[in-house]
Design a protein around this motif. Structure first.
Motif, short mmCIF file in Angstrom:
data_model
loop_
_atom_site.label_atom_id
_atom_site.label_comp_id
_atom_site.label_asym_id
_atom_site.label_seq_id
_atom_site.Cartn_x
_atom_site.Cartn_y
_atom_site.Cartn_z
N ARG A 115 9.30 -1.84 5.00
CA ARG A 115 10.16 -0.67 5.20
C ARG A 115 10.52 -0.09 3.83
O ARG A 115 10.58 1.13 3.67
N GLY A 116 10.72 -0.96 2.85
CA GLY A 116 11.01 -0.50 1.50
C GLY A 116 9.85 0.27 0.90
O GLY A 116 10.05 1.27 0.21
N LYS A 117 8.62 -0.19 1.14
CA LYS A 117 7.44 0.52 0.61
C LYS A 117 7.36 1.92 1.21
O LYS A 117 7.02 2.88 0.52
N HIS A 172 0.35 -1.16 0.00
CA HIS A 172 0.00 0.00 0.00
C HIS A 172 0.42 1.40 0.00
O HIS A 172 -0.06 2.10 0.07
N GLY A 173 0.97 2.37 0.07
CA GLY A 173 1.34 3.75 0.31
C GLY A 173 0.90 4.63 -0.83
O GLY A 173 0.82 4.22 -1.96
N GLU A 196 -2.64 0.32 6.67
CA GLU A 196 -2.40 -0.08 8.05
C GLU A 196 -1.55 -1.35 8.18
O GLU A 196 -0.65 -1.42 9.01
N ASP A 197 -1.82 -2.36 7.36
CA ASP A 197 -1.06 -3.60 7.47
C ASP A 197 0.40 -3.38 7.08
O ASP A 197 1.31 -3.96 7.69
N ILE A 198 0.64 -2.54 6.09
CA ILE A 198 2.01 -2.22 5.69
C ILE A 198 2.70 -1.43 6.79
O ILE A 198 3.85 -1.69 7.14
N TYR A 199 1.99 -0.46 7.36
CA TYR A 199 2.54 0.31 8.46
C TYR A 199 2.94 -0.60 9.62
O TYR A 199 4.03 -0.50 10.17
N ASP A 200 2.02 -1.51 9.99
CA ASP A 200 2.29 -2.42 11.11
C ASP A 200 3.52 -3.28 10.85
O ASP A 200 4.35 -3.49 11.74
N ARG A 201 3.66 -3.79 9.62
CA ARG A 201 4.83 -4.62 9.30
C ARG A 201 6.10 -3.78 9.24
O ARG A 201 7.17 -4.23 9.66
#
Length: 160
Positions: free
Chosen positions: A79-81, A49-50, A65-70
């Motif tokens: 972190r790359g995203k 997502h971003g 949110e799931d990307i943020y949490d990871r």
């Protein structure tokens, strides 16, 4: 692949300079691990997502949110995203230099997505600190995926 926007040309070496200058300005030029989530939360003051959006003079980075949490859990791929969106923020969001692209050839260094990906790699895997390291060590020490570490090391080994 159809690209909606064309950016001002920016080669990989130029994205490296932007990433290095950012690291230096934050006192992090000599650190392998870059706190990318803290950068977008505090230095850029974006939302969590971003997607990087501009509304007039206001710029906002939105991270699913799931990307943020990871990313918060130090998952390298996510972190790359976040680093990719930081690239859009720094290279494109405040720039009037993006304009619509209506087909035809788009050189990679004019593609905002390519530029953000190049910036992400340069920011999270700084060339001056990783030369001679293995991909496994780079992934662990820089907090990136093994694939991202291997990709950056291959670029550096090829003189890019």
């Amino acid at each position: 692949m159809m690209h909606a926007f064309r950016a001002l040309p920016m080669k990989r070496a130029e994205t490296r300079v932007v990433a290095h200058n950012l690291r230096r300005s934050l006192g992090l030029a000599g650190r392998l691990w870059f706190p990318v989530l803290q950068l977008v939360e505090h230095a850029f003051r974006g939302d969590s997502h971003g997607l990087t959006e501009r509304d007039g003079d206001s710029v906002c980075i939105k991270i699913r949110e799931d990307i943020y949490d990871r990313a918060y859990a130090d998952e390298g791929r996510d972190r790359g995203k976040v680093g990719h969106e930081a690239g859009h923020y720094l290279l494109h969001a405040r720039s009037p230099a993006l304009h619509r692209h209506f087909g035809g050839e788009l050189k990679s260094y004019e593609d905002p997505e390519w530029q953000a990906k190049a910036f992400q790699g340069e920011l999270l895997v700084p060339k001056h600190l990783v030369v001679g390291m293995s991909a496994v060590d780079v992934a662990r020490e820089c907090g990136v995926s093994y694939d991202a570490a291997e990709y950056q090391l291959k670029l550096y080994a090829a003189g890019k």
